[in-house]
Design a protein around this motif. Structure first.
Motif, short mmCIF file in Angstrom:
data_model
loop_
_atom_site.label_atom_id
_atom_site.label_comp_id
_atom_site.label_asym_id
_atom_site.label_seq_id
_atom_site.Cartn_x
_atom_site.Cartn_y
_atom_site.Cartn_z
N ARG A 12 -54.43 -29.59 -4.96
CA ARG A 12 -54.41 -28.12 -4.95
C ARG A 12 -53.49 -27.57 -6.02
O ARG A 12 -53.82 -26.62 -6.71
CB ARG A 12 -53.98 -27.62 -3.58
N TRP A 13 -52.30 -28.15 -6.20
CA TRP A 13 -51.36 -27.65 -7.20
C TRP A 13 -51.94 -27.81 -8.60
O TRP A 13 -51.84 -26.91 -9.43
CB TRP A 13 -50.02 -28.35 -7.06
N ALA A 18 -54.47 -25.63 -13.54
CA ALA A 18 -55.63 -25.57 -14.43
C ALA A 18 -56.18 -24.15 -14.50
O ALA A 18 -56.52 -23.66 -15.58
CB ALA A 18 -56.71 -26.55 -13.95
N LEU A 19 -56.23 -23.50 -13.36
CA LEU A 19 -56.72 -22.13 -13.32
C LEU A 19 -55.81 -21.20 -14.13
O LEU A 19 -56.29 -20.33 -14.85
CB LEU A 19 -56.81 -21.67 -11.86
N ALA A 20 -54.51 -21.41 -14.05
CA ALA A 20 -53.56 -20.60 -14.82
C ALA A 20 -53.78 -20.80 -16.32
O ALA A 20 -53.75 -19.83 -17.10
CB ALA A 20 -52.13 -20.95 -14.44
N GLY A 76 -56.82 -34.58 -19.69
CA GLY A 76 -56.22 -34.48 -18.37
C GLY A 76 -55.63 -33.12 -18.05
O GLY A 76 -55.25 -32.87 -16.91
N LEU A 77 -55.57 -32.24 -19.04
CA LEU A 77 -55.00 -30.91 -18.79
C LEU A 77 -55.92 -30.10 -17.87
O LEU A 77 -55.45 -29.41 -16.97
CB LEU A 77 -54.77 -30.16 -20.10
N LEU A 78 -57.22 -30.18 -18.12
CA LEU A 78 -58.20 -29.46 -17.30
C LEU A 78 -59.25 -30.44 -16.79
O LEU A 78 -59.55 -31.45 -17.44
CB LEU A 78 -58.89 -28.37 -18.14
N ARG A 100 -65.20 -16.97 -17.78
CA ARG A 100 -65.46 -16.38 -16.46
C ARG A 100 -66.11 -17.39 -15.53
O ARG A 100 -65.74 -17.51 -14.36
CB ARG A 100 -66.31 -15.12 -16.61
N GLU A 101 -67.07 -18.15 -16.04
CA GLU A 101 -67.76 -19.15 -15.23
C GLU A 101 -66.82 -20.28 -14.84
O GLU A 101 -66.84 -20.76 -13.70
CB GLU A 101 -68.97 -19.70 -15.98
N ALA A 102 -65.98 -20.72 -15.76
CA ALA A 102 -65.02 -21.79 -15.47
C ALA A 102 -64.04 -21.34 -14.39
O ALA A 102 -63.72 -22.11 -13.48
CB ALA A 102 -64.27 -22.19 -16.74
N ILE A 103 -63.60 -20.10 -14.46
CA ILE A 103 -62.68 -19.58 -13.45
C ILE A 103 -63.36 -19.49 -12.09
O ILE A 103 -62.79 -19.90 -11.07
CB ILE A 103 -62.11 -18.21 -13.89
#
Length: 127
Positions: A12-13, A18-20, A76-78, A100-103
């Motif tokens: 989760r973290w 990755a989202l940030a 490995g970053l994303l 937008r799609e990736a988010i």
């Protein structure tokens, strides 16, 4: 959607991190401003390993490397699914749409992981 191995690796973290990163890159692309200041600021908050990765990404972008190639230089970053989405969007000439799609995908994955964590906890409590 993330594979089981990636879910376990990112957790989760890691998904939140990755989202940030994706959101920071999205903002810089949409506003047509350098991503480096935002990435450097984010790097200070995410711990040593991520800091090195984000500093490398920042350096790549400052050198003029396109976002998908710069991300490829930081393995490995994303998650791979996010990278694939961004590569496809850039190849199609629609980088904003790909962010937008990736988010959306990452948020959905994070939500699914939260639900699966809850189910696991409930199952363990029943024993």
């Amino acid at each position: 959607m993330l594979s089981l191995v990636q879910s376990l690796f990112f957790g989760r973290w890691g998904l939140a991190q990755a989202l940030a990163v994706v959101r920071a890159l999205q903002a810089s692309v949409e506003r047509q401003v350098p991503a480096s200041p935002v990435l450097e600021s984010l790097a200070d908050e995410l711990g040593k390993r991520r800091k090195r990765e984000l500093q490398r990404l920042s350096s790549e972008l400052l050198a003029g490397v396109p976002v998908p190639e710069a991300l490829d230089a930081c393995p490995g970053l994303l998650p791979e699914e996010v990278l694939a989405c961004l590569r496809a969007g850039y190849a199609a000439g629609k980088p904003e749409e790909s962010f937008r799609e990736a988010i959306r995908s990452e948020e959905h994955t994070s939500e699914l992981q939260s639900h699966s964590d809850l189910v696991c906890r409930l199952l363990l409590e029943k024993k």
